[in-house]
Design a protein around this motif. Structure first.
Motif, PDB file in Angstrom:
ATOM      1  N   LYS A 168       0.164  13.368   8.964  1.00 45.98           N
ATOM      2  CA  LYS A 168       1.303  12.686   8.362  1.00 45.98           C
ATOM      3  C   LYS A 168       1.329  12.975   6.868  1.00 45.98           C
ATOM      4  N   SER A 169       2.492  12.812   6.280  1.00 47.91           N
ATOM      5  CA  SER A 169       2.607  12.922   4.824  1.00 47.91           C
ATOM      6  C   SER A 169       2.052  11.644   4.202  1.00 47.91           C
ATOM      7  N   PRO A 170       1.683  11.684   2.914  1.00 50.29           N
ATOM      8  CA  PRO A 170       1.197  10.460   2.265  1.00 50.29           C
ATOM      9  C   PRO A 170       2.174   9.293   2.405  1.00 50.29           C
ATOM     10  N   GLN A 171       3.458   9.556   2.179  1.00 51.80           N
ATOM     11  CA  GLN A 171       4.429   8.463   2.247  1.00 51.80           C
ATOM     12  C   GLN A 171       4.543   7.901   3.671  1.00 51.80           C
ATOM     13  N   GLN A 172       4.611   8.770   4.670  1.00 52.83           N
ATOM     14  CA  GLN A 172       4.768   8.306   6.048  1.00 52.83           C
ATOM     15  C   GLN A 172       3.540   7.527   6.508  1.00 52.83           C
ATOM     16  N   ALA A 173       2.367   8.053   6.207  1.00 53.94           N
ATOM     17  CA  ALA A 173       1.140   7.377   6.628  1.00 53.94           C
ATOM     18  C   ALA A 173       1.037   5.988   6.001  1.00 53.94           C
ATOM     19  N   LEU A 174       1.382   5.894   4.732  1.00 55.01           N
ATOM     20  CA  LEU A 174       1.290   4.604   4.044  1.00 55.01           C
ATOM     21  C   LEU A 174       2.407   3.661   4.452  1.00 55.01           C
ATOM     22  N   ASP A 175       3.596   4.204   4.752  1.00 57.30           N
ATOM     23  CA  ASP A 175       4.677   3.354   5.270  1.00 57.30           C
ATOM     24  C   ASP A 175       4.248   2.700   6.582  1.00 57.30           C
ATOM     25  N   ASP A 176       3.663   3.499   7.469  1.00 50.06           N
ATOM     26  CA  ASP A 176       3.219   2.980   8.762  1.00 50.06           C
ATOM     27  C   ASP A 176       2.095   1.964   8.584  1.00 50.06           C
ATOM     28  N   VAL A 181       0.813  -1.213   0.000  1.00 54.56           N
ATOM     29  CA  VAL A 181       0.000   0.000   0.000  1.00 54.56           C
ATOM     30  C   VAL A 181       0.852   1.272   0.000  1.00 54.56           C
ATOM     31  N   ASN A 182       2.131   1.145   0.395  1.00 55.54           N
ATOM     32  CA  ASN A 182       3.001   2.324   0.444  1.00 55.54           C
ATOM     33  C   ASN A 182       3.837   2.511  -0.817  1.00 55.54           C
ATOM     34  N   THR A 183       3.503   1.782  -1.880  1.00 57.31           N
ATOM     35  CA  THR A 183       4.244   1.934  -3.132  1.00 57.31           C
ATOM     36  C   THR A 183       3.745   3.167  -3.898  1.00 57.31           C
ATOM     37  N   GLU A 184       4.340   3.405  -5.057  1.00 56.87           N
ATOM     38  CA  GLU A 184       4.068   4.638  -5.819  1.00 56.87           C
ATOM     39  C   GLU A 184       2.577   4.851  -6.081  1.00 56.87           C
ATOM     40  N   ALA A 185       1.857   3.779  -6.380  1.00 57.36           N
ATOM     41  CA  ALA A 185       0.429   3.912  -6.696  1.00 57.36           C
ATOM     42  C   ALA A 185      -0.341   4.522  -5.527  1.00 57.36           C
ATOM     43  N   GLY A 186      -0.031   4.069  -4.318  1.00 59.28           N
ATOM     44  CA  GLY A 186      -0.720   4.583  -3.142  1.00 59.28           C
ATOM     45  C   GLY A 186      -0.367   6.023  -2.845  1.00 59.28           C
ATOM     46  N   VAL A 187       0.903   6.359  -2.986  1.00 55.89           N
ATOM     47  CA  VAL A 187       1.356   7.730  -2.724  1.00 55.89           C
ATOM     48  C   VAL A 187       0.710   8.691  -3.725  1.00 55.89           C
ATOM     49  N   LYS A 188       0.589   8.275  -4.979  1.00 57.74           N
ATOM     50  CA  LYS A 188      -0.068   9.117  -5.987  1.00 57.74           C
ATOM     51  C   LYS A 188      -1.514   9.406  -5.609  1.00 57.74           C
ATOM     52  N   VAL A 189      -2.215   8.379  -5.156  1.00 59.02           N
ATOM     53  CA  VAL A 189      -3.619   8.552  -4.783  1.00 59.02           C
ATOM     54  C   VAL A 189      -3.758   9.554  -3.643  1.00 59.02           C
ATOM     55  N   LEU A 190      -2.989   9.371  -2.572  1.00 58.24           N
ATOM     56  CA  LEU A 190      -3.142  10.239  -1.403  1.00 58.24           C
ATOM     57  C   LEU A 190      -2.635  11.655  -1.647  1.00 58.24           C
ATOM     58  N   THR A 191      -1.600  11.789  -2.459  1.00 61.47           N
ATOM     59  CA  THR A 191      -1.112  13.126  -2.794  1.00 61.47           C
ATOM     60  C   THR A 191      -2.171  13.901  -3.566  1.00 61.47           C
ATOM     61  N   TRP A 192      -2.792  13.236  -4.532  1.00 61.94           N
ATOM     62  CA  TRP A 192      -3.876  13.850  -5.323  1.00 61.94           C
ATOM     63  C   TRP A 192      -5.079  14.177  -4.442  1.00 61.94           C
ATOM     64  N   TRP A 193      -5.459  13.247  -3.586  1.00 62.08           N
ATOM     65  CA  TRP A 193      -6.630  13.417  -2.727  1.00 62.08           C
ATOM     66  C   TRP A 193      -6.415  14.589  -1.768  1.00 62.08           C
ATOM     67  N   LYS A 194      -5.246  14.663  -1.153  1.00 58.60           N
ATOM     68  CA  LYS A 194      -4.958  15.744  -0.206  1.00 58.60           C
ATOM     69  C   LYS A 194      -4.920  17.089  -0.919  1.00 58.60           C
ATOM     70  N   ASP A 195      -4.395  17.125  -2.126  1.00 54.60           N
ATOM     71  CA  ASP A 195      -4.353  18.368  -2.898  1.00 54.60           C
ATOM     72  C   ASP A 195      -5.770  18.867  -3.186  1.00 54.60           C
ATOM     73  N   LEU A 196      -6.680  17.954  -3.477  1.00 53.74           N
ATOM     74  CA  LEU A 196      -8.076  18.343  -3.701  1.00 53.74           C
ATOM     75  C   LEU A 196      -8.662  18.998  -2.450  1.00 53.74           C
ATOM     76  N   ILE A 197      -8.358  18.437  -1.288  1.00 57.09           N
ATOM     77  CA  ILE A 197      -8.868  18.974  -0.030  1.00 57.09           C
ATOM     78  C   ILE A 197      -8.219  20.328   0.277  1.00 57.09           C
TER      79      ILE A 197
END
Length: 455
Positions: A430-438, A242-258
C-alpha cells in the motif's frame, strides 16, 4: 491397647482445643475479615504490600534489590515483588484479578495502559496521597510526570522512564567521510548519511525496527498530535490522527530509505535491530535510552557508539519526545492501611539514592531531579557520556499536548495496527497514505467502541 488409644485421642483433642483458644499463629498470614481495614500481614506489626511488575531479565534483580532496600530500611511494611511477565501479560492478569481479592496493592503499568487504568475506576489517584502528605511534586522531572498527569492530577507515579534516541557507529561515520561528532538531526540529513555509508559497502546505513512507539515519537517530534481532543487529554479521544501529514511524512521517508537501499528492514523485533547494530552490520538505529548500556558494552573493543537526538523533517513544528516506559498505580480494592503502606514504598523509590541505583543499573532516567547530584550518577555519566544526549533531549522537550503523549483506551491494539500499516508500506502493498487511512479508520472504530463501554 484400646484404653491407650483412647487416652492419646483425648490428649490430642485437648491440645487442639488449647491451640484454638490461644489463637496461636503458626506462621501463615491470614486474610483480613471482610469489612476490616487491616490487610494481609507478613508478621505482627508489618503490613504486607504486593507489587506486581513486568521487569524481566537482569532488571528483575534490580527491582528485587530496591524492594530489599525498602524492607531493610524499616519494620512496619513488607513489600513482596511479583514478576508477571511482559506488559501485555501483566495487563491480562490484572484484568483477571479485578473483582477478586487476589490482586496487587500496587501495579506497574506501561504508559499506553494509562487510559484503561483511569477508566477502570479501580485505582486511587496518586494525587490523593500527595495532597494528604503534602509531598513535593516539583522534585519529579516535569517532562516525565507530565505524561501521567490528567486534569492537573498525578494519577500514577513514574517508575521506569525512557525516550528513543539515535544510536550510530562513529567508526562507520569516519570511514564514510562523515563527521563522527555530528549525528544527523533531520530526516534529510539522515538519508544523506545512510546513503553515503551504504555506498561504501561495509554496512547498511540504517535500520529501524517496525515499532509503533517510534511512529508515536516521530509524530511528537513534529509537534503533531496522535489522536483528537488534545491528544485525548481535553476529552476522551474519538478519532485517530495517524493518517495526517505527520504520519505520511514519516512513512514516505522510511520507505524511501528502504527503496534506495540506504536502510534495510529486519522486521518488528527491536532485538534484531540491536544485534545488527552491535555486529557492525548497520550504522544507525533508533532505540530506547534504556538500551544504551547494553549497546555500548556490546560494541566495546569493536567500535565507538555515538548518540543523537531523534530526527525530524526539516521545517517541522516545535516538538520533542514523549516519555516511554511505565508507572506505578495504586489499586483501590485494597484496604486503606495497605494503600498507605504502599505509598511509603513508592515514596522510598523516588528518593535520590534509590533513583540513582535504578538509573545506573537499568539505564532508565532518574525520575527525581536531585538524583543527578548523586556522586554515583556523576561517575556513571563519565563512564557513559552518550547518556548526556538523552538528558539534553528530555530537558529540551517543551511539554505540550503533542509531547505529553496521546491517551486512548485501545492503545495496545492501536500500536499493533500501526505496525501492520508500516509493514504494508515497506513491503510495497500500500502507499503511505492508503495504509495510514486504513489504519486510522480501524483505530477510530476501536476507540469509539471502547468509549461506548466506558460511558
Amino acid at each position: 491397647m484400646k484404653r491407650r488409644t483412647r487416652l492419646v485421642s483425648i490428649v490430642l483433642a485437648a491440645v487442639m482445643l488449647l491451640l484454638s483458644a490461644c489463637n496461636i499463629n503458626m506462621g501463615e498470614s491470614k486474610e483480613p475479615a471482610k469489612g476490616t481495614d487491616s490487610g494481609p500481614k507478613t508478621e505482627v506489626g508489618a503490613q504486607k504490600v504486593v507489587f506486581w511488575h513486568a521487569m524481566g531479565g537482569a532488571t528483575t534483580k534490580v527491582v528485587d534489590q530496591l524492594v530489599a532496600n525498602f524492607n531493610a530500611s524499616q519494620d512496619k511494611v513488607q513489600v513482596e515483588a511479583v514478576y508477571q511477565g511482559t506488559y501485555d501479560d501483566l495487563l491480562s492478569k490484572l484484568k483477571a484479578s479485578m473483582g477478586t481479592n487476589e490482586g496487587p496493592s500496587v501495579v506497574q503499568m506501561y504508559e499506553i495502559g494509562s487510559r484503561f487504568m483511569i477508566d477502570s475506576k479501580l485505582i486511587t489517584p496518586m494525587q490523593e496521597f500527595i495532597d494528604a502528605d503534602q509531598w513535593d511534586v516539583s522534585q519529579l522531572e516535569p517532562n516525565i510526570s507530565g505524561y501521567y498527569t490528567f486534569e492537573n492530577q498525578l494519577y500514577s507515579m513514574p517508575f521506569n522512564s525512557s525516550n528513543p534516541i539515535l544510536y550510530y557507529n562513529k567508526d562507520l561515520f569516519k570511514d564514510a567521510g562523515l563527521d563522527p561528532e555530528s549525528p544527523p538531526r533531520t530526516f534529510e540529513e539522515l538519508k544523506i548519511a545512510a546513503d553515503t555509508i551504504s555506498k561504501k559497502g561495509k554496512a547498511v546505513g540504517a535500520n529501524f525496527a517496525i515499532y509503533g512507539w517510534f511512529m508515536e515519537q516521530l509524530f511528537a517530534n513534529q509537534g503533531a498530535e496522535y489522536v483528537n481532543n488534545g491528544n485525548g487529554r481535553d476529552d476522551l479521544a474519538t478519532e485517530s490522527l495517524v493518517n495526517t501529514e505527520a504520519g505520511v511524512k514519516v512513512l514516505t521517508w522510511w520507505k524511501d530509505l528502504i527503496d534506495s537501499k540506504a536502510a534495510n528492514n529486519l522486521g518488528r523485533k527491536t532485538d534484531d535491530s540491536k544485534k545488527a547494530f552491535s555486529a557492525g552490520q548497520v550504522a544507525m538505529i533508533l532505540d530506547s535510552t534504556a538500551a544504551l548500556k547494553g549497546l555500548v558494552d556490546s560494541a566495546d573493543g569493536k567500535f565507538e557508539v555515538g548518540t543523537g537526538f531523534l530526527p525530524k523533517p526539516e521545517g517541522a513544528g516545535e516538538g520533542g519526545v514523549i516519555v516511554g516506559g511505565a508507572s506505578l498505580w495504586m489499586m483501590n480494592s485494597r484496604p486503606e492501611a495497605e494503600q498507605k503502606a504502599a505509598w511509603e514504598f513508592i515514596k522510598f523509590l523516588t528518593s535520590p539514592s534509590e533513583q540513582a541505583y535504578w538509573h545506573i543499573n537499568t539505564g532508565y532516567f532518574p525520575i527525581t531531579t536531585k538524583a543527578y547530584e548523586e556522586e554515583s550518577v556523576k561517575e556513571n555519566l563519565k563512564k557513559f557520556p552518550q547518556f548526556q544526549t538523552a538528558i539534553d533531549q528530555l530537558h529540551q522537550t517543551k511539554l505540550v499536548k503533542a509531547t505529553q503523549g496521546a491517551v486512548m483506551g485501545v492503545f495496545p491494539e492501536a500500536r499493533q495496527i500501526v505496525e501492520g500499516a508500516i509493514e504494508e508500506v515497506l513491503n510495497n502493498k500500500k502507499s503511505p497514505q492508503q495504509a495510514l487511512d486504513d489504519a486510522a479508520k480501524e483505530i477510530t472504530a476501536k476507540i469509539q467502541d471502547y468509549n461506548r463501554t466506558v460511558k
